[in-house]
Design an enzyme around this catalytic site. Structure first.
Site, PDB file in Angstrom:
ATOM      1  CG  ASN A 199      -1.566   1.177   1.316  1.00 54.11           C
ATOM      2  OD1 ASN A 199      -1.807   2.185   0.668  1.00 54.11           O
ATOM      3  ND2 ASN A 199      -2.302   1.210   2.660  1.00 54.11           N
ATOM      4  CE  LYS A 223      -0.396   3.028   4.682  1.00 54.26           C
ATOM      5  NZ  LYS A 223      -0.147   3.121   6.140  1.00 54.26           N
ATOM      6  CG  HIS A 266      -5.753   1.878   5.176  1.00 53.10           C
ATOM      7  ND1 HIS A 266      -5.344   2.667   6.092  1.00 53.10           N
ATOM      8  CD2 HIS A 266      -4.777   0.994   5.171  1.00 53.10           C
ATOM      9  CE1 HIS A 266      -4.225   2.435   6.703  1.00 53.10           C
ATOM     10  NE2 HIS A 266      -3.755   1.363   5.958  1.00 53.10           N
ATOM     11  CD  GLU A 303      -2.970   5.440   6.884  1.00 55.26           C
ATOM     12  OE1 GLU A 303      -2.772   5.327   5.814  1.00 55.26           O
ATOM     13  OE2 GLU A 303      -1.978   4.535   7.585  1.00 55.26           O
ATOM     14  CD  GLU A 345      -3.530  -2.848   7.429  1.00 55.04           C
ATOM     15  OE1 GLU A 345      -2.301  -2.949   6.673  1.00 55.04           O
ATOM     16  OE2 GLU A 345      -3.955  -1.659   7.232  1.00 55.04           O
ATOM     17  N   GLY A 381       2.529   1.831  10.738  1.00 56.75           N
ATOM     18  CA  GLY A 381       3.514   3.179  10.801  1.00 56.75           C
ATOM     19  C   GLY A 381       4.277   3.388  11.946  1.00 56.75           C
TER      20      GLY A 381
HETATM   21  P1  PGA Z   1       2.823   0.005   7.595  1.00 56.38           P
HETATM   22  O1  PGA Z   1       1.426   0.198   7.095  1.00 56.38           O
HETATM   23  O2  PGA Z   1       3.372  -1.140   7.149  1.00 56.38           O
HETATM   24  O3  PGA Z   1       3.503   1.318   7.195  1.00 56.38           O
HETATM   25  O4  PGA Z   1       2.561   0.092   9.068  1.00 56.38           O
HETATM   26  C1  PGA Z   1       0.541  -0.546   6.835  1.00 56.38           C
HETATM   27  C2  PGA Z   1      -1.045  -0.529   6.146  1.00 56.38           C
HETATM   28  O5  PGA Z   1      -1.384   0.818   6.616  1.00 56.38           O
HETATM   29  O6  PGA Z   1      -1.324  -1.089   5.369  1.00 56.38           O
END
Ligand code: PGA
Length: 253
Positions: free
Chosen positions: A9, A11, A96, A98, A169, A175
């Site tokens: 992903n 982003k 997601h 976010e 997740e 992150g």
């Molecule tokens: P990350 O993100 O691997 O940077 O923790 C995973 C995601 O949000 O899909």
């Protein structure tokens, strides 16, 4: 069928040139190494058409990071399932954390996105996961159960059976560099599979691909993939680095 998938992903990262270069370098690696895992990359919407073309002869699948909950019409800034499909995109991430945190997306609304994807023969990657305070209060199973159940409640079991990918997740692991332990992840993956089984039957649950996401990196992927209910990974930060991402892909035996 449960699939072995490693998805990246991207982003809101990378310029157009950087994204194309990463996709092409990844494709060169895939052709040379023929990994067992299926590979998915999710670039920003703006780049989907070109990256689809760049990867036309590739085994890598290009996914969208999001899709509208509406079929078409006056929804400024949104992109519909039909529009994504018209440029060759067949998979979309939905729900997601976010999107849930910054755009206030809720489970029913996320369910509508899944319905539109299925109406066009496309696949969802449904993201679910609890916040740190949920886990600290011992509510993580309840939270994830509700997310899964509401998003899937109106879906046709035949579509789910053919085509369902869920990504667990935990928000506290995204992150942050803080990964769920393999045991914590396995426990929740098994719970998600059980929840889907209770709602839609074992034939759906046993075919659902469940990915783990949240600070997956080159060092921790192998231990996660050894867990029975972990079918693969949804990778954010580490998918932007070719060496890290290909190490994760190679770990999925
Ligand atoms: P990350 O993100 O691997 O940077 O923790 C995973 C995601 O949000 O899909």
């Amino acid at each position: 069928m449960r699939r072995k998938i490693v998805a990246g992903n991207w982003k809101m990262n990378l310029t157009f040139q950087q994204a194309r270069e990463l996709a092409l370098r990844l494709n060169t690696w895939v052709k040379a190494h023929k990994p067992i895992a299926e590979i998915i990359v999710a670039p920003p919407h703006l780049y989907l058409e070109q990256i689809n073309k760049d990867l036309r002869n590739s085994t890598i699948t290009v996914a969208s990071q999001n899709v509208s909950a509406m079929p078409n019409g006056a929804f400024t800034g949104d992109v519909s399932a039909e529009q994504l499909l018209s440029i060759g995109t067949k998979i979309s991430i939905v729900g997601h954390s976010e999107r849930r945190a910054y755009h206030y997306e809720q489970d029913k609304y996320i369910g509508k996105k899944i319905t539109h994807l299925y109406e066009h023969g496309m696949s969802p990657i449904l993201c679910v996961g609890e916040k740190l305070e949920d886990r600290e209060q011992g509510k993580h199973f309840d939270v994830v159960e509700e997310q899964v159940t509401i998003a899937l409640e109106r879906q046709d079991p035949e579509n789910l059976k053919k085509n369902l990918i869920v990504a667990y997740e935990p928000v506290w692991a995204i992150g942050t560099g803080k990964t769920a332990t393999p045991d914590q992840a396995q426990e929740m993956h098994a719970f998600i599979r059980k929840t889907i089984g209770n709602q839609h039957g074992l034939s759906v649950a046993n075919r659902t691909t469940i990915l783990y996401g949240g600070s997956v990196n080159a060092g921790n992927a192998r231990d996660l993939f050894e867990q029975y209910d972990i079918d693969g990974a949804l990778v954010g930060g580490a998918s932007l680095n070719l060496d890290d991402f290909t190490t994760i892909i190679s770990a999925r035996k």
